[in-house]
Design an enzyme around this catalytic site. Structure first.
Site, short mmCIF file in Angstrom:
data_model
loop_
_atom_site.label_atom_id
_atom_site.label_comp_id
_atom_site.label_asym_id
_atom_site.label_seq_id
_atom_site.Cartn_x
_atom_site.Cartn_y
_atom_site.Cartn_z
N SER A 156 0.84 -1.20 0.00
CA SER A 156 0.00 0.00 0.00
C SER A 156 0.87 1.25 0.00
O SER A 156 2.02 1.21 0.46
CB SER A 156 -0.90 0.01 1.24
OG SER A 156 -1.56 1.26 1.40
N TYR A 160 -2.18 -0.48 10.57
CA TYR A 160 -2.30 -0.97 9.19
C TYR A 160 -1.08 -0.56 8.36
O TYR A 160 -0.49 -1.39 7.65
CB TYR A 160 -3.58 -0.41 8.58
CG TYR A 160 -3.77 -0.69 7.11
CD1 TYR A 160 -4.30 -1.90 6.67
CD2 TYR A 160 -3.46 0.27 6.15
CE1 TYR A 160 -4.50 -2.16 5.33
CE2 TYR A 160 -3.66 0.03 4.81
CZ TYR A 160 -4.18 -1.19 4.40
OH TYR A 160 -4.37 -1.42 3.04
#
Length: 296
Positions: free
Chosen positions: A191, A204
């Site tokens: 990501s 995260y």
């Protein structure tokens, strides 16, 4: 001008732009209520045989990026076994339908990848169904926004994020390796958060940074075995995870240079390329698909 499709090709205007309606869903989120509806490539993705005869295992394939990858893999000629959570059975059925319509074999497996035993059974199921695993896609992920910062991140949440995003990737890569032949590929979903962490997604983002490191290290370890390991690092993507985990969906993706979030269909070609023989000299790489956000 007749046939002028420049608006459709302009990356800024090709897909819906914020502001969107505020949308709130319980985790894990569902595709149906989303407005605008996510585009998984249902009407646009055309295969060209890049993965003909391959056997793929994709985690989190019921919706979002996972569904788009399953659809694209199938249209490129691969049979696909994918995981979903039990409460996502309707979503999984839709993914299976797309794989079947492409003329390939779908195998939908309910699986909580946080559990080592379930990951072991998953690999065994893939080998039973297909005989081998040519492509492993570690895509399943969990996030939950905590605008109040680290003090609001409970041990339970931290454990769920780490087990979903990291433990499963480790277990499945390790367990699948004996069944991945030379020329096979492991693909991980990283990501933009790995490089530009948002404070409200601290746990995260941390896991996505670890995925980058794991990808680069494992690629070096497996290079001599003829197995490539790469990752895709998406920017903001319009998936059910967004209304299920973020408090504000109205301006989601507006911060990207293209001014909008990606659609899942825009991520799938990156996975197809990295899984295909066309990427035979590419391993240990992170393909950044961030809508123009510069990364290291």
């Amino acid at each position: 001008m007749a046939g002028d499709n420049r608006d459709e090709q302009n990356p800024v205007t090709k897909h819906p732009q914020p502001e969107f309606e505020q949308q709130d869903q319980a985790h894990p989120g569902w595709t149906g209520p989303m407005d605008p509806p996510p585009d998984h490539g249902e009407e646009s993705y055309q295969g060209s045989g890049l993965l003909e005869g391959r056997k793929a295992l994709v985690t989190g394939g019921d919706s979002g990026i996972g569904r788009a990858v399953c659809l694209a893999f199938a249209r490129e000629g691969a049979d696909v076994l994918f995981t979903y959570l039990p409460e996502e059975s309707e979503e999984a059925g839709e993914t299976s339908r797309h794989i079947e319509e492409a003329g390939r074999t779908p195998v939908a497996v309910p699986c909580d990848v946080r559990e080592e035993a379930q990951c072991e059974r998953l690999v065994e199921r893939a080998v039973t169904e297909f005989g081998r695993i040519d492509i492993l896609v570690n895509n399943a992920a969990y996030q939950m926004s905590q605008p109040d910062g680290i003090s609001a991140i409970t041990t339970e949440q931290f454990d769920r994020v780490v087990r979903t995003n990291l433990y499963s990737m480790f277990w499945l890569s390790k367990m699948a390796l004996p069944h991945i032949p030379q020329g096979g590929a492991i693909l991980n979903s990283a990501s933009v958060q790995a490089y530009k962490p948002s404070p409200h997604l601290l746990d995260y983002a941390m896991t996505k940074g670890a995925i980058v490191t794991f990808t680069q290290g494992l690629a070096q370890m497996l290079a001599s075995d003829g197995i490539r390991v790469n990752a895709v690092a998406p920017g903001p993507v319009w998936t059910p995870l967004i209304p299920a985990t973020l408090p504000d969906t109205t301006t989601f993706g507006k911060q990207s240079p293209l001014g909008r979030p990606a659609q899942p269909a825009e991520m799938a070609p990156a996975y197809v390329f990295l899984a295909s023989p066309q990427a035979s000299y590419i391993t240990g790489e992170i393909l950044n698909a961030t809508g123009g956000t510069p990364l290291p």
